[in-house]
Design a protein around this motif. Structure first.
Motif, PDB file in Angstrom:
ATOM      1  N   PRO A 102       4.882  -0.449   8.182  1.00  0.00           N
ATOM      2  CA  PRO A 102       3.644  -1.066   7.685  1.00  0.00           C
ATOM      3  C   PRO A 102       3.707  -1.451   6.214  1.00  0.00           C
ATOM      4  O   PRO A 102       2.968  -2.330   5.777  1.00  0.00           O
ATOM      5  CB  PRO A 102       2.584   0.008   7.945  1.00  0.00           C
ATOM      6  CG  PRO A 102       3.352   1.293   8.051  1.00  0.00           C
ATOM      7  CD  PRO A 102       4.655   0.919   8.677  1.00  0.00           C
ATOM      8  N   THR A 103       4.591  -0.797   5.452  1.00  0.00           N
ATOM      9  CA  THR A 103       4.753  -1.178   4.049  1.00  0.00           C
ATOM     10  C   THR A 103       5.413  -2.540   3.925  1.00  0.00           C
ATOM     11  O   THR A 103       5.205  -3.252   2.936  1.00  0.00           O
ATOM     12  CB  THR A 103       5.621  -0.124   3.326  1.00  0.00           C
ATOM     13  OG1 THR A 103       6.786   0.148   4.124  1.00  0.00           O
ATOM     14  CG2 THR A 103       4.858   1.151   3.093  1.00  0.00           C
ATOM     15  N   VAL A 104       6.223  -2.903   4.920  1.00  0.00           N
ATOM     16  CA  VAL A 104       6.907  -4.198   4.924  1.00  0.00           C
ATOM     17  C   VAL A 104       6.022  -5.280   5.532  1.00  0.00           C
ATOM     18  O   VAL A 104       5.903  -6.385   4.996  1.00  0.00           O
ATOM     19  CB  VAL A 104       8.245  -4.116   5.698  1.00  0.00           C
ATOM     20  CG1 VAL A 104       8.914  -5.485   5.762  1.00  0.00           C
ATOM     21  CG2 VAL A 104       9.177  -3.109   5.030  1.00  0.00           C
ATOM     22  N   THR A 105       5.391  -4.960   6.648  1.00  0.00           N
ATOM     23  CA  THR A 105       4.544  -5.949   7.323  1.00  0.00           C
ATOM     24  C   THR A 105       3.255  -6.206   6.572  1.00  0.00           C
ATOM     25  O   THR A 105       2.609  -7.238   6.773  1.00  0.00           O
ATOM     26  CB  THR A 105       4.206  -5.470   8.751  1.00  0.00           C
ATOM     27  OG1 THR A 105       3.443  -4.251   8.679  1.00  0.00           O
ATOM     28  CG2 THR A 105       5.460  -5.238   9.569  1.00  0.00           C
ATOM     29  N   GLY A 106       2.844  -5.253   5.718  1.00  0.00           N
ATOM     30  CA  GLY A 106       1.593  -5.400   4.992  1.00  0.00           C
ATOM     31  C   GLY A 106       0.410  -4.839   5.753  1.00  0.00           C
ATOM     32  O   GLY A 106      -0.743  -4.971   5.312  1.00  0.00           O
ATOM     33  N   ASN A 107       0.656  -4.205   6.902  1.00  0.00           N
ATOM     34  CA  ASN A 107      -0.445  -3.627   7.681  1.00  0.00           C
ATOM     35  C   ASN A 107      -1.190  -2.551   6.903  1.00  0.00           C
ATOM     36  O   ASN A 107      -2.381  -2.331   7.103  1.00  0.00           O
ATOM     37  CB  ASN A 107       0.081  -3.040   8.986  1.00  0.00           C
ATOM     38  CG  ASN A 107       0.496  -4.114   9.973  1.00  0.00           C
ATOM     39  OD1 ASN A 107       0.381  -5.310   9.689  1.00  0.00           O
ATOM     40  ND2 ASN A 107       0.988  -3.703  11.126  1.00  0.00           N
ATOM     41  N   ILE A 108      -0.468  -1.857   6.038  1.00  0.00           N
ATOM     42  CA  ILE A 108      -1.083  -0.869   5.156  1.00  0.00           C
ATOM     43  C   ILE A 108      -0.639  -1.209   3.741  1.00  0.00           C
ATOM     44  O   ILE A 108       0.556  -1.342   3.479  1.00  0.00           O
ATOM     45  CB  ILE A 108      -0.657   0.571   5.508  1.00  0.00           C
ATOM     46  CG1 ILE A 108      -0.959   0.882   6.982  1.00  0.00           C
ATOM     47  CG2 ILE A 108      -1.373   1.579   4.607  1.00  0.00           C
ATOM     48  CD1 ILE A 108      -0.527   2.271   7.425  1.00  0.00           C
ATOM     49  N   SER A 109      -1.576  -1.343   2.832  1.00  0.00           N
ATOM     50  CA  SER A 109      -1.242  -1.767   1.472  1.00  0.00           C
ATOM     51  C   SER A 109      -0.420  -0.698   0.765  1.00  0.00           C
ATOM     52  O   SER A 109      -0.531   0.499   1.047  1.00  0.00           O
ATOM     53  CB  SER A 109      -2.507  -2.064   0.669  1.00  0.00           C
ATOM     54  OG  SER A 109      -3.167  -0.864   0.320  1.00  0.00           O
ATOM     55  N   LEU A 110       0.396  -1.129  -0.179  1.00  0.00           N
ATOM     56  CA  LEU A 110       1.231  -0.196  -0.933  1.00  0.00           C
ATOM     57  C   LEU A 110       0.381   0.778  -1.742  1.00  0.00           C
ATOM     58  O   LEU A 110       0.755   1.941  -1.922  1.00  0.00           O
ATOM     59  CB  LEU A 110       2.177  -0.968  -1.857  1.00  0.00           C
ATOM     60  CG  LEU A 110       3.287  -1.761  -1.171  1.00  0.00           C
ATOM     61  CD1 LEU A 110       4.132  -2.499  -2.206  1.00  0.00           C
ATOM     62  CD2 LEU A 110       4.164  -0.836  -0.342  1.00  0.00           C
ATOM     63  N   LYS A 111      -0.757   0.326  -2.222  1.00  0.00           N
ATOM     64  CA  LYS A 111      -1.656   1.204  -2.970  1.00  0.00           C
ATOM     65  C   LYS A 111      -2.165   2.329  -2.078  1.00  0.00           C
ATOM     66  O   LYS A 111      -2.221   3.501  -2.491  1.00  0.00           O
ATOM     67  CB  LYS A 111      -2.837   0.399  -3.519  1.00  0.00           C
ATOM     68  CG  LYS A 111      -3.808   1.232  -4.351  1.00  0.00           C
ATOM     69  CD  LYS A 111      -4.936   0.360  -4.890  1.00  0.00           C
ATOM     70  CE  LYS A 111      -5.915   1.208  -5.711  1.00  0.00           C
ATOM     71  NZ  LYS A 111      -7.032   0.367  -6.250  1.00  0.00           N
TER      72      LYS A 111
END
Length: 310
Positions: A102-111
């Motif tokens: 999800p960190t790569v796909t953007g499903n969950i923000s890095l923040k």
């Protein structure tokens, strides 16, 4: 030493912090590296169990302490794994096996990922502090070596990264043992050494199988920097170092010594086969499968031989 999992997306979609849609449960399993987390919980349990066995304690009488130790250490390890995902997002984008995180796909923000990692690390440490100070110290050592020493310092620069990373996995049984008794005992020391040595050929097998991906991401794994021949030699040496270790655990009985020695000989035989194979990728896969089963069987065997029936 990570066994990655494939993420299968379904129609039940969830969006977190404006990221792309995907299965929430699958994303969380990937973020927490579910199989890795469970694999690391087993040595904690075995350390706790064996400490009870050698001190004459009972699991029932130490139920509250048991759950604090298992849950606290698991949450702490989860925090470390999440922080690893947060920091490694750039190389995870390059490596095929990690592109669905999800960190790569953007499903969950890095923040959000950073917040989860820090929060879980803090909660896990606090829970371990309610067990014993020694257990909490081992927990912190595992977290620090994995997040700071391995992920942020050595992973991308030095082949020593595998040695550093192995420390974090090797302290897991000492966390469990230290929750019951001091670890200046031959059993927790041997558990640490076994796990430390085992992780080397295990991780090298993964690095050989994923050679192209690690090379593309410029991760300094031994096969990428020194080649397969050197890697095979080091795997053989590390596995050979496992051979005498069961004999230091004579207190677990002759059944354990014999079966553990058979496992070690089998491990060494598979390693030797690597010097003659024409298909390095297939051999590395066999090594990986053997190593996973080896450590699971060995640690479950430690529990089995200390059950009341023995």
């Amino acid at each position: 030493m990570t066994k990655e999992i494939e993420i299968t997306y379904t129609e039940n979609e969830t969006v977190i912090d404006g990221g792309k849609s995907g299965t929430l449960i699958a994303d969380l399993k990937s973020l927490f590296k579910g199989p890795v987390l469970l694999a690391n919980a087993l040595p904690v349990f075995v350390g706790f169990w064996l400490a009870l066995h050698f001190t004459g304690g009972s699991l029932l009488a130490n139920g509250k302490l048991f759950w604090l130790t298992i849950i606290g250490s698991t949450i702490l390890m989860a925090g470390a794994l999440v922080l690893n995902n947060w920091y490694d997002v750039d190389i995870d984008t390059v490596m095929e096996r990690t592109q669905k995180r999800p960190t790569v796909t953007g499903n969950i923000s890095l923040k959000t990922v950073l917040g989860i990692g820090i929060s879980m690390s803090a909660i896990g440490m606090i829970m371990l502090l309610f067990t014993t100070l020694e257990a909490a110290i081992y927990g912190f050592i595992g977290w620090f070596t994995y997040v700071i020493m391995y992920t942020m310092w050595t992973k991308r620069k030095y082949t020593l990264n595998t040695v550093i990373g192995s420390i974090s996995g090797a302290v897991t049984p000492t966390i469990g043992w230290a929750a019951i008794a001091p670890t200046w005992h031959i059993v927790p020391i041997m558990l640490f050494i076994i796990l430390f040595i085992w992780q080397m050929p295990h991780t090298f097998a993964i690095a050989m199988r994923k050679y192209n991906e690690y090379k593309a991401a410029n991760v300094a794994m031994l096969p990428v920097v020194r080649g397969f021949k050197m890697t095979k030699r080091q795997m053989f040496v590390y596995i050979a170092c496992l051979l005498p270790l069961p004999f230091y655990l004579g207190s677990l009985g002759m059944v354990f010594i014999v079966l553990a020695t058979i496992l070690n000989i089998g491990f060494l035989a598979v390693s030797i086969r690597g010097f003659f194979t024409k298909d390095d990728n297939r051999w590395a896969y066999v090594m990986f499968i053997y190593s996973v089963n080896y450590i699971a069987i060995l640690f479950l065997l430690m529990v089995a031989v200390t059950l009341p029936v023995f």
